[in-house]
Design an enzyme around this catalytic site. Structure first.
Site, PDB file in Angstrom:
ATOM      1  N   CYS A 113       0.810  -1.226   0.000  1.00 16.85           N
ATOM      2  CA  CYS A 113       0.000   0.000   0.000  1.00 16.85           C
ATOM      3  C   CYS A 113       0.840   1.271   0.000  1.00 16.85           C
ATOM      4  CB  CYS A 113      -0.936  -0.002   1.199  1.00 16.85           C
ATOM      5  SG  CYS A 113      -2.030  -1.444   1.254  1.00 16.85           S
ATOM      6  N   HIS A 241      -3.123   6.925   2.715  1.00 13.58           N
ATOM      7  CA  HIS A 241      -3.624   5.656   2.197  1.00 13.58           C
ATOM      8  C   HIS A 241      -5.051   5.460   2.685  1.00 13.58           C
ATOM      9  CE1 HIS A 241      -4.267   1.566   1.244  1.00 13.58           C
ATOM     10  NE2 HIS A 241      -4.021   1.085   2.443  1.00 13.58           N
ATOM     11  N   ASN A 272     -10.494   0.110  -0.213  1.00 15.14           N
ATOM     12  CA  ASN A 272      -9.033   0.086  -0.094  1.00 15.14           C
ATOM     13  C   ASN A 272      -8.460  -0.418  -1.413  1.00 15.14           C
ATOM     14  OD1 ASN A 272      -6.348  -0.611   0.380  1.00 15.14           O
ATOM     15  ND2 ASN A 272      -6.732  -1.401   2.427  1.00 15.14           N
TER      16      ASN A 272
END
Length: 316
Positions: A113, A241, A272
């Site tokens: 990520c 993020h 996500n």
């Protein structure tokens, strides 16, 4: 020494929208439970024949068109991804071929990520050193390929997308992209896993990641601002993020931001998207005019590894 700056952004999302209500028919969950725990309402899912390279190329094409940079002048293409199946040619090479970029250095980068902000720093360093004049930095993920649809704790989280940025070298050192604050804690790397088979299943220790993100990462985010010589109170925007809305808002509370700061909450509509979440959210904010040109924005990504990377950039 040269400097570098972001001159254009672009993003791409598949047309298929997967709602929380639909997930109720797939796994034992509820819309209320998902919203309470994650803040997510919808996420996008790529078509079966839609690849990571397809999405990366679509986002990069948009960014390149908006930049006004000739494809022949792009000296570097790098793609942050942890979900691509293709090993060679790299996704970056496939993007370069699709866009008619004739002779760039191409490579894929996997830092989960934190990948896009890591790749952005690598491109920034390359331009500062004079090894290229322009670079194309992309995050692209097809996380739906890696979802365990029987695991209600993880299948509700993930989405597919791509986001891209064109960087250009400047004659002013330090202009546009601040020094990166990056690192990792490999001792806790197994807290987020994509391991084993050709198409591994996404697994994570959610509470471990949540505690780490909310307790240890605010200090590192502040460090990125300090390295750029800017106070958190002077930021116009913060794009972290998009892991979980509770994590995003907890980080923001610890940064002493102004009341009018623009805080990215794209996780609500996109889920996500791993390495894509930062450029995706940033591109949307700029496209909608919520962040003006020249505004200082903190980008801060974190995740598997456990790794992190962040820098302050000037909006194109």
């Amino acid at each position: 020494m040269y400097g570098s700056r972001v001159v254009a952004l672009g993003h791409y999302q598949p047309t298929r929208v997967l709602t929380n209500t639909e997930l109720e028919s797939i796994v034992e969950t509820s819309d209320a439970w998902i919203r309470q725990r994650t803040g997510i309402v919808t996420r996008r899912v790529a078509a079966e024949d839609e690849s990571v390279a397809d999405m990366a190329t679509a986002a990069a094409r948009k960014a390149l068109a908006d930049s006004g940079v000739d494809p022949a002048d792009i000296g570097m293409v790098t793609v942050a991804t942890c979900s691509a199946i293709d090993r060679s040619p790299s996704i970056a090479a496939q993007v370069a071929a699709g866009l008619g970029v004739p002779s760039p250095v191409c490579f894929d980068l996997n830092n989960a990520c934190a990948g896009f902000c890591t790749a952005l720093a690598c491109a920034d360093h390359t331009l500062r050193a004079g090894a290229a004049r322009h670079a194309l930095v992309i995050g692209a993920e097809k996380m739906s390929d890696l979802v365990d649809w029987t695991d209600r704790s993880t299948c509700i989280l993930l989405g597919d997308a791509a986001g891209a940025a064109v960087l250009s070298r400047t004659d002013e050192a330090g202009a546009g992209i601040g020094p990166v604050a990056w690192g990792s804690d490999p001792s806790r790397g197994n807290a987020v896993r994509l391991m084993g088979s050709w198409k591994p299943r996404f697994e994570q220790e959610g509470q471990t990641v949540f505690r780490w993100a909310t307790s240890e990462l605010p200090a590192i985010a502040r460090q990125a601002c300090e390295r750029a010589g800017i106070a958190t109170a002077d930021l116009a925007g913060v794009v972290t993020h998009q892991a979980n809305l509770r994590i995003i808002e907890s980080l923001a509370r610890h940064l002493n931001l102004r009341d009018d700061v623009v805080l990215a909450r794209d996780v609500v509509e996109s889920g996500n998207t791993s390495s894509v979440s930062v450029p995706l959210a940033l591109s949307k904010l700029v496209e909608r005019g919520e962040l003006p040109s020249g505004a200082p924005v903190l980008l801060f990504a974190f995740g598997g590894g456990l790794s992190w990377a962040g820098q302050v950039v000037t909006c194109p």
